[in-house]
Design a protein around this motif. Structure first.
Motif, PDB file in Angstrom:
ATOM      1  N   SER A 196      -2.671  82.943 -44.953  1.00 18.57           N
ATOM      2  CA  SER A 196      -2.227  83.578 -43.719  1.00 18.57           C
ATOM      3  C   SER A 196      -3.358  83.666 -42.700  1.00 18.57           C
ATOM      4  CB  SER A 196      -1.696  84.983 -44.031  1.00 18.57           C
ATOM      5  OG  SER A 196      -1.409  85.687 -42.848  1.00 18.57           O
ATOM      6  N   LEU A 197      -4.524  84.101 -43.161  1.00 21.88           N
ATOM      7  CA  LEU A 197      -5.656  84.251 -42.245  1.00 21.88           C
ATOM      8  C   LEU A 197      -6.034  82.924 -41.591  1.00 21.88           C
ATOM      9  CD1 LEU A 197      -8.004  86.678 -44.218  1.00 21.88           C
ATOM     10  CD2 LEU A 197      -6.579  87.199 -42.233  1.00 21.88           C
ATOM     11  N   ALA A 198      -6.024  81.862 -42.380  1.00 20.57           N
ATOM     12  CA  ALA A 198      -6.388  80.553 -41.824  1.00 20.57           C
ATOM     13  C   ALA A 198      -5.382  80.105 -40.775  1.00 20.57           C
ATOM     14  CB  ALA A 198      -6.479  79.515 -42.942  1.00 20.57           C
ATOM     15  N   GLY A 199      -4.108  80.402 -41.014  1.00 14.82           N
ATOM     16  CA  GLY A 199      -3.103  80.047 -40.019  1.00 14.82           C
ATOM     17  C   GLY A 199      -3.290  80.816 -38.730  1.00 14.82           C
ATOM     18  N   THR A 249       2.670  84.705 -46.805  1.00 18.45           N
ATOM     19  CA  THR A 249       1.648  85.425 -47.555  1.00 18.45           C
ATOM     20  C   THR A 249       2.063  86.856 -47.842  1.00 18.45           C
ATOM     21  OG1 THR A 249      -0.081  84.065 -46.577  1.00 18.45           O
ATOM     22  CG2 THR A 249      -0.750  86.165 -47.525  1.00 18.45           C
ATOM     23  N   ILE A 250       2.612  87.547 -46.844  1.00 10.97           N
ATOM     24  CA  ILE A 250       3.030  88.937 -47.051  1.00 10.97           C
ATOM     25  C   ILE A 250       4.074  89.016 -48.162  1.00 10.97           C
ATOM     26  CG2 ILE A 250       4.273  90.871 -46.012  1.00 10.97           C
ATOM     27  CD1 ILE A 250       2.878  90.169 -43.372  1.00 10.97           C
ATOM     28  N   VAL A 273      11.728  83.865 -41.508  1.00 10.35           N
ATOM     29  CA  VAL A 273      12.591  84.014 -42.690  1.00 10.35           C
ATOM     30  C   VAL A 273      12.273  82.922 -43.704  1.00 10.35           C
ATOM     31  CG1 VAL A 273      14.979  83.910 -43.519  1.00 10.35           C
ATOM     32  CG2 VAL A 273      14.432  85.174 -41.431  1.00 10.35           C
ATOM     33  N   ALA A 274      12.092  81.698 -43.229  1.00  7.48           N
ATOM     34  CA  ALA A 274      11.727  80.593 -44.122  1.00  7.48           C
ATOM     35  C   ALA A 274      10.409  80.880 -44.817  1.00  7.48           C
ATOM     36  CB  ALA A 274      11.634  79.295 -43.321  1.00  7.48           C
ATOM     37  N   GLY A 275       9.452  81.443 -44.080  1.00  2.57           N
ATOM     38  CA  GLY A 275       8.169  81.794 -44.681  1.00  2.57           C
ATOM     39  C   GLY A 275       8.320  82.826 -45.781  1.00  2.57           C
ATOM     40  N   VAL A 276       9.185  83.815 -45.564  1.00  4.66           N
ATOM     41  CA  VAL A 276       9.424  84.841 -46.580  1.00  4.66           C
ATOM     42  C   VAL A 276      10.018  84.218 -47.845  1.00  4.66           C
ATOM     43  CG1 VAL A 276      10.815  86.870 -47.149  1.00  4.66           C
ATOM     44  CG2 VAL A 276       9.666  86.727 -44.934  1.00  4.66           C
ATOM     45  N   LEU A 277      11.036  83.377 -47.685  1.00  8.48           N
ATOM     46  CA  LEU A 277      11.678  82.760 -48.851  1.00  8.48           C
ATOM     47  C   LEU A 277      10.730  81.844 -49.612  1.00  8.48           C
ATOM     48  CD1 LEU A 277      15.156  81.945 -47.249  1.00  8.48           C
ATOM     49  CD2 LEU A 277      14.688  83.648 -49.026  1.00  8.48           C
ATOM     50  N   CYS A 278       9.969  81.025 -48.883  1.00  4.02           N
ATOM     51  CA  CYS A 278       9.004  80.147 -49.538  1.00  4.02           C
ATOM     52  C   CYS A 278       7.895  80.959 -50.205  1.00  4.02           C
ATOM     53  CB  CYS A 278       8.400  79.172 -48.530  1.00  4.02           C
ATOM     54  SG  CYS A 278       9.542  77.916 -47.930  1.00  4.02           S
TER      55      CYS A 278
END
Length: 373
Positions: free
Chosen positions: A147-150, A248-249, A296-301
């Motif tokens: 997450s930090l790198a993004g 990440t979260i 939402v996609a980030g949460v699921l992945c």
């Protein structure tokens, strides 16, 4: 009956070293944007990203043998030095040519060494009865940097450029190397009798189903690790930082709050829905079309990654003798490079001729194959 503690001095030092080196590596999630400035060919972008994975895969047998014969610390120190050197070498690159491929190959060796050794160290020191939970907790050291790198990368590129991003990667690698210098030596006792080769140890029948699941999951990771940057640039939907922050979260919260679940209810029971969650995230990313759907996609992945990686790695450790742990985990971590090596150019080929929706469908089929074991 009280459970044995997870936190120890080697665990914390390994966590810190992996955190900073992971941050350094993940800054290069933005590299496809640099490549897009020099070429419009998605296949070339995928091939360039895959070059790093190729050398990481080829170096794994030697890395595994060294960890099991000479110990973990030497691999951590040499890998740290290589990460600094090749992160700095990107400053010399000004086009997509031979020099960039050489740098990617060298950087892959560093990644292969560090990814393998830090998770082997974690497996050495985590109590057996809390293995899945401990691997999940240690894995947070690689999730937060994602997450930090993004986010940091987005800000650096908005305010400056790719040269400054490479300097940030160098600084993170230096800090990771300082943490690695403090690691104690860890080396399992050698067994009586002849030692098996890397291939023989890695191809044990009990490990083969894990390799298929791991490769399928790694193939899915190749899509957003390689093409999320160009997806955002091409569609104007969401951001790299937004996706990976949500990712990440979700993964970190899951591991901290429910990391104990696989050890309590069974690894396979938790593994299957986590892999389907990752597949669902890819479909939402392709078809959502809004900044909210990207999150939402980030949460699921992230939910998928939050469980799938520590469960699979814990299963590898449980099915491998201690004196072959370095070889087995080197092979396991190589699956993620193999997924990038195969996935990046092949998905780039698909992307050029179809679109992002077809890429997501390809991953869905890969997940279905891995779950029919």
């Amino acid at each position: 009956m009280s459970r044995p503690p997870l936190l120890s001095r080697p665990f914390v030092l390994g966590f810190a070293a992996n955190f900073m080196h992971s941050l350094s590596f993940f800054f290069f999630l933005h590299l496809p944007g640099f490549l897009r400035e020099h070429t419009e060919d998605d296949f070339t972008i995928g091939l360039t990203m895959a070059a790093m994975a190729a050398s990481a895969i080829l170096s794994r047998p030697l890395i595994g043998r060294i960890m099991d014969s000479r110990g973990r610390r030497v691999v951590a120190l040499v890998g740290s030095a290589l990460n600094i050197a090749f992160s700095a070498a990107y400053l010399l690159v000004d086009d997509v040519g031979p020099l960039l491929f050489v740098v990617r190959l060298g950087h892959g060796v560093a990644e292969g060494m560090l990814f393998s050794v830090f998770f082997t160290i974690a497996a050495d020191i985590i109590p057996a009865e809390r293995r899945a939970e401990g691997m999940a907790l240690f894995g947070v050291s690689g999730m937060i940097p994602l997450s930090l790198a993004g986010l940091i990368g987005d800000r650096v590129l908005e305010a400056a450029g790719y040269q400054e991003l490479f300097f940030a990667a160098i600084a993170a690698a230096v800090l990771g190397s300082l943490a690695a210098l403090t690691l104690p030596e860890l080396k399992p006792d050698a067994p009586d009798g002849p030692k098996r080769s890397f291939l023989a140890a890695a191809s044990a029948p009990l490990l083969r189903p894990i390799w298929l699941v791991g490769f399928s999951f790694a193939f899915a990771l190749a899509s957003y690790f390689t093409f999320l940057k160009t997806f955002v640039d091409d569609t104007g939907v969401g951001s790299v930082g937004g996706f990976f922050t949500a990712y990440t979260i979700a993964a970190v919260v899951l591991r901290l709050a429910l990391g104990w679940l696989p050890d309590r209810v069974g690894a396979k029971t938790v593994l299957v829905p986590s892999v389907w969650s990752a597949a669902a995230g890819l479909l939402v990313l392709a078809f959502g079309g809004t900044a909210t759907s990207t999150i939402v996609a980030g949460v699921l992945c992230g939910i998928g990654h939050g469980y799938a990686f520590p469960i699979a790695s814990a299963m590898v450790v449980m099915r491998t003798p201690a004196h072959e742990r370095g070889r087995a985990l080197a092979a396991f971590t190589a699956l993620f490079d193999l997924g990038l090596f195969v996935g990046a150019p092949s998905l780039g080929f698909v992307l050029e001729r179809t679109g992002y929706a077809a890429v997501s469908y390809t991953h869905l089929r890969a997940h279905e194959t891995s779950l029919h074991l």
